[in-house]
Design a protein around this motif. Structure first.
Motif, PDB file in Angstrom:
ATOM      1  N   THR A  19       0.837  -1.201   0.000  1.00 10.82           N
ATOM      2  CA  THR A  19       0.000   0.000   0.000  1.00 10.82           C
ATOM      3  C   THR A  19       0.871   1.249   0.000  1.00 10.82           C
ATOM      4  O   THR A  19       0.621   2.187  -0.768  1.00 10.82           O
ATOM      5  CB  THR A  19      -0.939   0.007   1.218  1.00 10.82           C
ATOM      6  OG1 THR A  19      -1.771  -1.152   1.176  1.00 10.82           O
ATOM      7  CG2 THR A  19      -1.808   1.238   1.235  1.00 10.82           C
ATOM      8  N   ILE A  20       1.891   1.262   0.812  1.00 13.95           N
ATOM      9  CA  ILE A  20       2.789   2.419   0.869  1.00 13.95           C
ATOM     10  C   ILE A  20       3.510   2.603  -0.465  1.00 13.95           C
ATOM     11  O   ILE A  20       3.558   3.720  -1.010  1.00 13.95           O
ATOM     12  CB  ILE A  20       3.791   2.267   2.028  1.00 13.95           C
ATOM     13  CG1 ILE A  20       3.053   2.365   3.362  1.00 13.95           C
ATOM     14  CG2 ILE A  20       4.898   3.307   1.939  1.00 13.95           C
ATOM     15  CD1 ILE A  20       3.882   1.970   4.563  1.00 13.95           C
ATOM     16  N   ILE A  21       4.043   1.524  -1.025  1.00 15.59           N
ATOM     17  CA  ILE A  21       4.756   1.614  -2.308  1.00 15.59           C
ATOM     18  C   ILE A  21       3.816   2.072  -3.414  1.00 15.59           C
ATOM     19  O   ILE A  21       4.163   2.938  -4.221  1.00 15.59           O
ATOM     20  CB  ILE A  21       5.406   0.261  -2.665  1.00 15.59           C
ATOM     21  CG1 ILE A  21       6.553  -0.043  -1.711  1.00 15.59           C
ATOM     22  CG2 ILE A  21       5.910   0.261  -4.110  1.00 15.59           C
ATOM     23  CD1 ILE A  21       7.102  -1.451  -1.844  1.00 15.59           C
ATOM     24  N   SER A  22       2.606   1.513  -3.462  1.00 16.00           N
ATOM     25  CA  SER A  22       1.661   1.881  -4.513  1.00 16.00           C
ATOM     26  C   SER A  22       1.219   3.334  -4.402  1.00 16.00           C
ATOM     27  O   SER A  22       1.064   4.018  -5.420  1.00 16.00           O
ATOM     28  CB  SER A  22       0.437   0.967  -4.469  1.00 16.00           C
ATOM     29  OG  SER A  22       0.788  -0.343  -4.813  1.00 16.00           O
ATOM     30  N   ILE A  23       1.018   3.821  -3.183  1.00 14.00           N
ATOM     31  CA  ILE A  23       0.627   5.222  -3.021  1.00 14.00           C
ATOM     32  C   ILE A  23       1.751   6.149  -3.462  1.00 14.00           C
ATOM     33  O   ILE A  23       1.509   7.153  -4.146  1.00 14.00           O
ATOM     34  CB  ILE A  23       0.204   5.504  -1.561  1.00 14.00           C
ATOM     35  CG1 ILE A  23      -1.099   4.767  -1.232  1.00 14.00           C
ATOM     36  CG2 ILE A  23       0.061   6.995  -1.294  1.00 14.00           C
ATOM     37  CD1 ILE A  23      -2.300   5.209  -2.040  1.00 14.00           C
ATOM     38  N   VAL A  24       2.980   5.817  -3.118  1.00 14.64           N
ATOM     39  CA  VAL A  24       4.113   6.642  -3.560  1.00 14.64           C
ATOM     40  C   VAL A  24       4.214   6.623  -5.088  1.00 14.64           C
ATOM     41  O   VAL A  24       4.392   7.678  -5.718  1.00 14.64           O
ATOM     42  CB  VAL A  24       5.427   6.160  -2.903  1.00 14.64           C
ATOM     43  CG1 VAL A  24       6.644   6.785  -3.556  1.00 14.64           C
ATOM     44  CG2 VAL A  24       5.411   6.452  -1.413  1.00 14.64           C
ATOM     45  N   LEU A  25       4.089   5.454  -5.692  1.00 15.91           N
ATOM     46  CA  LEU A  25       4.130   5.372  -7.161  1.00 15.91           C
ATOM     47  C   LEU A  25       2.974   6.128  -7.798  1.00 15.91           C
ATOM     48  O   LEU A  25       3.137   6.757  -8.851  1.00 15.91           O
ATOM     49  CB  LEU A  25       4.113   3.907  -7.602  1.00 15.91           C
ATOM     50  CG  LEU A  25       5.377   3.108  -7.331  1.00 15.91           C
ATOM     51  CD1 LEU A  25       5.158   1.645  -7.711  1.00 15.91           C
ATOM     52  CD2 LEU A  25       6.555   3.685  -8.068  1.00 15.91           C
ATOM     53  N   LEU A  26       1.808   6.091  -7.172  1.00 12.55           N
ATOM     54  CA  LEU A  26       0.654   6.815  -7.701  1.00 12.55           C
ATOM     55  C   LEU A  26       0.859   8.320  -7.602  1.00 12.55           C
ATOM     56  O   LEU A  26       0.499   9.059  -8.523  1.00 12.55           O
ATOM     57  CB  LEU A  26      -0.615   6.397  -6.957  1.00 12.55           C
ATOM     58  CG  LEU A  26      -1.921   6.938  -7.510  1.00 12.55           C
ATOM     59  CD1 LEU A  26      -2.150   6.412  -8.918  1.00 12.55           C
ATOM     60  CD2 LEU A  26      -3.073   6.563  -6.616  1.00 12.55           C
ATOM     61  N   ILE A  27       1.463   8.778  -6.522  1.00  8.37           N
ATOM     62  CA  ILE A  27       1.769  10.214  -6.395  1.00  8.37           C
ATOM     63  C   ILE A  27       2.727  10.644  -7.496  1.00  8.37           C
ATOM     64  O   ILE A  27       2.530  11.686  -8.139  1.00  8.37           O
ATOM     65  CB  ILE A  27       2.342  10.523  -4.995  1.00  8.37           C
ATOM     66  CG1 ILE A  27       1.246  10.397  -3.936  1.00  8.37           C
ATOM     67  CG2 ILE A  27       2.976  11.909  -4.956  1.00  8.37           C
ATOM     68  CD1 ILE A  27       1.754  10.437  -2.510  1.00  8.37           C
ATOM     69  N   VAL A  28       3.757   9.837  -7.742  1.00  8.05           N
ATOM     70  CA  VAL A  28       4.714  10.152  -8.804  1.00  8.05           C
ATOM     71  C   VAL A  28       4.022  10.137 -10.170  1.00  8.05           C
ATOM     72  O   VAL A  28       4.199  11.052 -10.985  1.00  8.05           O
ATOM     73  CB  VAL A  28       5.899   9.161  -8.771  1.00  8.05           C
ATOM     74  CG1 VAL A  28       6.773   9.295 -10.004  1.00  8.05           C
ATOM     75  CG2 VAL A  28       6.712   9.358  -7.500  1.00  8.05           C
ATOM     76  N   PHE A  29       3.195   9.123 -10.416  1.00  5.52           N
ATOM     77  CA  PHE A  29       2.487   9.018 -11.693  1.00  5.52           C
ATOM     78  C   PHE A  29       1.566  10.210 -11.911  1.00  5.52           C
ATOM     79  O   PHE A  29       1.529  10.791 -12.994  1.00  5.52           O
ATOM     80  CB  PHE A  29       1.693   7.710 -11.736  1.00  5.52           C
ATOM     81  CG  PHE A  29       0.827   7.559 -12.950  1.00  5.52           C
ATOM     82  CD1 PHE A  29       1.386   7.283 -14.179  1.00  5.52           C
ATOM     83  CD2 PHE A  29      -0.549   7.694 -12.855  1.00  5.52           C
ATOM     84  CE1 PHE A  29       0.589   7.146 -15.305  1.00  5.52           C
ATOM     85  CE2 PHE A  29      -1.349   7.558 -13.973  1.00  5.52           C
ATOM     86  CZ  PHE A  29      -0.771   7.285 -15.201  1.00  5.52           C
TER      87      PHE A  29
END
Length: 137
Positions: A19-29
């Motif tokens: 969840t943490i990794i996906s949220i960070v990747l989503l913020i970058v995206f």
């Protein structure tokens, strides 16, 4: 540590870390795909839906990963059966997820969202599965 406790902790750690990794990747995206600022900004920004969607999807995958507890039963002790317990429901649901989100049209943004939501969870899940096999042989 028992197998049951290991599986339950793996589910919890996979959910939290992915969840943490996906949220960070989503913020970058979303930062890279941001639209230029308009003269009159919209009143409603729908970007929060993407975050909620990612969080609930990973939570749903973690709930489906409870099927891995079937691998504790004697009838599921074969390698193929154990792999099916760990991966069958999450993989089927991810294919269903991709088909429903894409609506039959393949878009690069949909593919990116699919990879952001699924790959961190799946990568961690494979890691814990391989550790289970090496630890409890």
């Amino acid at each position: 540590m028992s197998k049951k406790k290991y599986i339950l902790l793996s589910i919890l750690k996979t959910w939290l870390i992915s969840t943490i990794i996906s949220i960070v990747l989503l913020i970058v995206f979303m930062t890279f795909t941001r639209e230029p600022v308009r003269e009159h900004p919209r009143n409603c920004d729908m970007s929060g839906l993407a975050y909620a969607f990612v969080i609930f999807w990973i939570f749903f995958l973690s709930i489906l990963s409870f099927s891995s507890l079937f691998s504790l039963l004697k009838s599921f002790h074969g390698k193929v059966k154990q792999a099916l317990c760990w991966f069958l429901l999450p993989v089927i649901s991810s294919v269903f997820y991709y088909c429903t989100v894409a609506d039959g049209k393949i878009n690069k943004d949909d593919i990116a969202l699919f990879l952001i939501t699924y790959l961190p969870w799946f990568g961690l899940w494979v890691f814990y599965y391989s550790r289970l096999n090496s630890r409890f042989k």
